[in-house]
Write a protein that holds these residues in place. Structure first.
Motif, PDB file in Angstrom:
ATOM      1  N   THR A   1     -19.664 -11.336  15.943  1.00  0.00           N
ATOM      2  CA  THR A   1     -19.645 -11.156  14.495  1.00  0.00           C
ATOM      3  C   THR A   1     -19.154 -12.423  13.811  1.00  0.00           C
ATOM      4  O   THR A   1     -19.744 -12.888  12.829  1.00  0.00           O
ATOM      5  CB  THR A   1     -18.726  -9.975  14.126  1.00  0.00           C
TER       6      THR A   1
ATOM      7  N   ALA B   1     -24.744 -10.073   4.397  1.00  0.00           N
ATOM      8  CA  ALA B   1     -25.752 -11.091   4.672  1.00  0.00           C
ATOM      9  C   ALA B   1     -25.855 -11.384   6.159  1.00  0.00           C
ATOM     10  O   ALA B   1     -26.855 -11.926   6.605  1.00  0.00           O
ATOM     11  CB  ALA B   1     -25.403 -12.369   3.911  1.00  0.00           C
ATOM     12  N   THR B   2     -24.801 -11.056   6.903  1.00  0.00           N
ATOM     13  CA  THR B   2     -24.748 -11.491   8.299  1.00  0.00           C
ATOM     14  C   THR B   2     -25.230 -10.435   9.275  1.00  0.00           C
ATOM     15  O   THR B   2     -26.057 -10.722  10.138  1.00  0.00           O
ATOM     16  CB  THR B   2     -23.299 -11.871   8.669  1.00  0.00           C
ATOM     17  N   LEU B   3     -24.709  -9.220   9.156  1.00  0.00           N
ATOM     18  CA  LEU B   3     -24.897  -8.255  10.232  1.00  0.00           C
ATOM     19  C   LEU B   3     -26.063  -7.320   9.968  1.00  0.00           C
ATOM     20  O   LEU B   3     -26.227  -6.821   8.860  1.00  0.00           O
ATOM     21  CB  LEU B   3     -23.614  -7.423  10.405  1.00  0.00           C
TER      22      LEU B   3
ATOM     23  N   ALA C   1     -16.256  -4.465  22.792  1.00  0.00           N
ATOM     24  CA  ALA C   1     -15.717  -4.563  21.438  1.00  0.00           C
ATOM     25  C   ALA C   1     -15.253  -5.985  21.158  1.00  0.00           C
ATOM     26  O   ALA C   1     -15.517  -6.548  20.084  1.00  0.00           O
ATOM     27  CB  ALA C   1     -14.550  -3.592  21.276  1.00  0.00           C
TER      28      ALA C   1
ATOM     29  N   THR D   1     -24.188 -17.668   8.757  1.00  0.00           N
ATOM     30  CA  THR D   1     -24.591 -17.453   7.369  1.00  0.00           C
ATOM     31  C   THR D   1     -23.849 -18.408   6.435  1.00  0.00           C
ATOM     32  O   THR D   1     -24.422 -18.877   5.456  1.00  0.00           O
ATOM     33  CB  THR D   1     -24.340 -15.998   6.942  1.00  0.00           C
TER      34      THR D   1
ATOM     35  N   PHE E   1     -16.808  -8.540  18.399  1.00  0.00           N
ATOM     36  CA  PHE E   1     -15.988  -9.221  17.396  1.00  0.00           C
ATOM     37  C   PHE E   1     -16.299 -10.723  17.372  1.00  0.00           C
ATOM     38  O   PHE E   1     -16.519 -11.317  16.323  1.00  0.00           O
ATOM     39  CB  PHE E   1     -14.508  -8.985  17.700  1.00  0.00           C
TER      40      PHE E   1
ATOM     41  N   GLY F   1     -21.820 -14.918  13.838  1.00  0.00           N
ATOM     42  CA  GLY F   1     -22.810 -14.615  12.814  1.00  0.00           C
ATOM     43  C   GLY F   1     -22.334 -15.024  11.433  1.00  0.00           C
ATOM     44  O   GLY F   1     -23.085 -15.596  10.637  1.00  0.00           O
ATOM     45  N   LEU F   2     -21.070 -14.756  11.158  1.00  0.00           N
ATOM     46  CA  LEU F   2     -20.519 -15.123   9.850  1.00  0.00           C
ATOM     47  C   LEU F   2     -20.564 -16.638   9.680  1.00  0.00           C
ATOM     48  O   LEU F   2     -20.846 -17.140   8.587  1.00  0.00           O
ATOM     49  CB  LEU F   2     -19.086 -14.613   9.724  1.00  0.00           C
TER      50      LEU F   2
ATOM     51  N   LEU G   1     -18.626   3.112  17.871  1.00  0.00           N
ATOM     52  CA  LEU G   1     -17.666   2.175  17.298  1.00  0.00           C
ATOM     53  C   LEU G   1     -16.537   2.932  16.615  1.00  0.00           C
ATOM     54  O   LEU G   1     -15.358   2.614  16.779  1.00  0.00           O
ATOM     55  CB  LEU G   1     -18.362   1.248  16.299  1.00  0.00           C
TER      56      LEU G   1
ATOM     57  N   VAL H   1     -13.773   2.827  19.578  1.00  0.00           N
ATOM     58  CA  VAL H   1     -13.096   1.545  19.383  1.00  0.00           C
ATOM     59  C   VAL H   1     -12.067   1.633  18.270  1.00  0.00           C
ATOM     60  O   VAL H   1     -10.882   1.386  18.469  1.00  0.00           O
ATOM     61  CB  VAL H   1     -14.119   0.425  19.084  1.00  0.00           C
TER      62      VAL H   1
ATOM     63  N   PHE I   1     -26.761 -17.221   0.973  1.00  0.00           N
ATOM     64  CA  PHE I   1     -26.551 -16.998   2.400  1.00  0.00           C
ATOM     65  C   PHE I   1     -27.878 -17.065   3.146  1.00  0.00           C
ATOM     66  O   PHE I   1     -27.914 -17.278   4.346  1.00  0.00           O
ATOM     67  CB  PHE I   1     -25.910 -15.631   2.644  1.00  0.00           C
ATOM     68  N   GLN I   2     -28.978 -16.841   2.439  1.00  0.00           N
ATOM     69  CA  GLN I   2     -30.281 -16.871   3.082  1.00  0.00           C
ATOM     70  C   GLN I   2     -31.057 -18.119   2.679  1.00  0.00           C
ATOM     71  O   GLN I   2     -32.294 -18.125   2.687  1.00  0.00           O
ATOM     72  CB  GLN I   2     -31.066 -15.616   2.710  1.00  0.00           C
TER      73      GLN I   2
ATOM     74  N   TRP J   1     -20.694 -11.234   2.249  1.00  0.00           N
ATOM     75  CA  TRP J   1     -20.881 -12.123   3.399  1.00  0.00           C
ATOM     76  C   TRP J   1     -21.277 -11.315   4.630  1.00  0.00           C
ATOM     77  O   TRP J   1     -22.210 -11.672   5.355  1.00  0.00           O
ATOM     78  CB  TRP J   1     -19.577 -12.887   3.612  1.00  0.00           C
TER      79      TRP J   1
END
Lengths: 333, 191
Positions: free
Chosen positions: B45, A297-299, B38, B52, B42, B48-49, A310, A314, A44-45, A294
């Motif tokens: 996100t 690796a992303t957030l 929110a 990667t 989403f 971002g996915l 959150l 939410v 992923f990197q 995944w």
């Protein structure tokens, strides 16, 4: 005293063999996930990940474990002796205990259920042990006698409160649709209808997000946020005690993935003959674990107040709404 | 914005930070929170996915160094080389010590000697009896190469010179004349 009704029970020696097999499979799975995570994270990197130990780096987890085992079991002076030692054990115990309810198949040949135990309280059992595993983090962090550990422990406690409710509410929709708490019944209910991930997509999303928080995985790894808290609750741990925390995290990943696979992705049901069931289940677990990696690796890690808002602002309203809509629909249809 | 400047008093006109048209206001993202927040989180996100996942599709960019090496450019200044004439096999170096004089790090030592007419070492009148470069001190500036009137010393492409002992980093004439054991990959034209 009977703690809970059991859907199906075999002779006790079968139970012992069964639990040993499940434990062995998952324990064997953990190093593989470890390697998978490091390899996949590398990809992923745009890099390779570990590829030096053994062919293609396949022996890397072995090297890691040997390293951890051969380390000195060091205890800081400020640590509270007994609590400090049992905290990692508590975490790994609860993670292992939760494995029991993950179903890998229905009752095969009429006498062996392919799961640890099919308790009627089902998913509540998982929540109960999930809460106990947080005692492990809390005790470990507090008894270390270090500020970083303590802050990590406090964060994990706050995180537990914020997310466990949403997690439970997210699963409530599925429970209402299936009309049962037992994971075996829920998986069976998806056999002839559609997988619950479609009608309960919001519930699935909330469950996965809460699952990331529950397992302390990024982006919710605030209890161990290495940039701010060194390593959070496990700062003072070394050797195999640290290894226990580490292994428990991966086992919890398997558990959360297993619960999600059974409740949302149809469990062991899939095309092909019946004996493929456990393999389907494992495959679904692995897919969900890849999702965990995944997302890791992303957030980036959330800020503490972002995490709280959150969770409370939410996820909780969304989960409540989801439950409400599902309840109405279940009653109407 | 410029109108504000004209309207200002004389004292304010000399103020250096009065904004004019060249000043761009800071771009701020939307305020976090709420249902829209929110929803946006989403969407971001998912973006971002996707980012990667594109890295997996792209494949690793790693160069596994000891096995694979980045090719160097033709003008890369690595370890020095001393040269011989290809036809006669005589050394090009005549021991003039110009390289040693040019060296800012003072790492070259040359001791010249007269050539024996029957058994010539170099093409000139004299030759370098001792030619040593202390690579622990060398800064790889390439002045020695520029100073040399016979192109006897050039900068090569070798850069893997780590050693356990400082003394081992003093390269003698024989070492500098010899071909390097491992060749460094060289970039092609335009690469």
């Amino acid at each position: 005293m009977v703690a809970a009704d059991v859907g199906f029970a075999e002779a006790s020696w079968i139970m012992v063999v069964k639990s040993l097999v499940i434990f062995a499979v998952i324990l064997g799975l953990v190093p593989m996930i470890l390697l998978l995570e490091r390899k996949l994270l590398g990809r992923f990197q745009a890099r390779y990940g570990p590829n030096r130990v053994g062919p293609k780096g396949l022996l890397q987890p072995l090297a890691d474990v040997v390293k951890l085992l051969s380390k000195e079991a060091y205890k800081p002076d400020a640590a509270v002796p007994i609590l400090w030692a049992i905290a990692p054990a508590l975490v790994i115990l609860s993670a292992t205990a939760t494995l029991a309810i993950i179903p890998f198949g229905d009752v095969a040949d009429g006498n062996v259920g392919l799961y640890g135990i099919d308790v009627s309280i089902g998913i509540l059992y998982a929540f109960a042990f999930g809460s106990i595993s947080f005692y492990g983090l809390l005790l470990g962090g507090w008894s270390s006698g270090s500020k970083y550990s303590f802050m990590g422990a406090m964060r994990s406690a706050a995180q537990l409160i914020s997310y466990e409710i949403s997690m439970g509410l997210a699963l409530l929709g599925v429970i209402m649709m299936a009309g049962s708490l037992s994971l075996v019944d829920i998986a069976n209910a998806q056999a002839d209808t559609i997988w619950y991930v479609i009608p309960q997509f919001v519930g699935f999303l909330i469950f996965m997000v809460a699952g990331f928080a529950e397992t302390n995985r990024p982006p919710f790894d605030l209890p161990e946020a290495d940039a701010e808290l060194v390593a959070g609750y496990n700062t003072e741990y070394g050797g195999m005690r640290f290894g226990s925390y580490f292994m428990a995290e991966y086992m919890e990943m398997v558990v959360v993935s297993g619960i999600a696979a059974a409740m949302f992705l149809g469990g062991w049901h899939g095309p092909g003959p019946d004996w493929l069931g456990p393999i389907w289940m494992l495959a679904k677990i692995m897919v969900l674990i890849c999702l965990f990696i995944w997302v890791r690796a992303t957030l980036p890690r959330l800020r503490y107040d972002q995490l709280m808002s959150l969770g409370w602002k939410v996820l909780l309203p969304l989960a409540t709404l989801n439950v409400l809509v599902t309840a109405v629909l279940v009653v109407v249809t | 914005m410029s109108g504000r400047r004209a309207a200002g008093s004389e004292g304010r006109e000399s103020f250096p930070y009065l904004p004019d048209d060249s000043v761009v206001s800071v771009q701020r993202g939307p305020e976090p929170g709420g249902v829209r927040g929110a929803y946006r989180a989403f969407g971001e996100t998912l973006r971002g996915l996707k980012t990667t996942m594109a890295r997996i599709v792209e494949g690793p960019v790693t160069i596994e160094y000891p096995e694979e090496k980045t090719p160097v450019y033709p003008r890369f200044r690595g370890r020095h080389k001393l040269h011989r004439f290809e036809d006669t096999g005589l050394e090009k170096c005549v021991g003039c010590s110009l390289c040693a004089a040019a060296c800012p790090a003072d790492c070259i030592r040359v001791v010249a000697a007269e050539n024996d007419p029957d058994n010539r070492v170099s093409a000139g009148e004299r030759y370098a009896a001792v030619y040593e470069i202390n690579l622990a001190r060398c800064i790889f500036c390439g002045y020695c190469e520029v100073a040399c009137p016979f192109d006897a010393i050039t900068m090569g492409h070798e850069y893997e010179m780590a050693d356990y002992n400082r003394n081992d980093l003093i390269f003698t004439k024989e070492m500098l004349l010899a071909e390097p054991i491992v060749r460094t990959p060289l970039r092609n034209e335009g690469e």
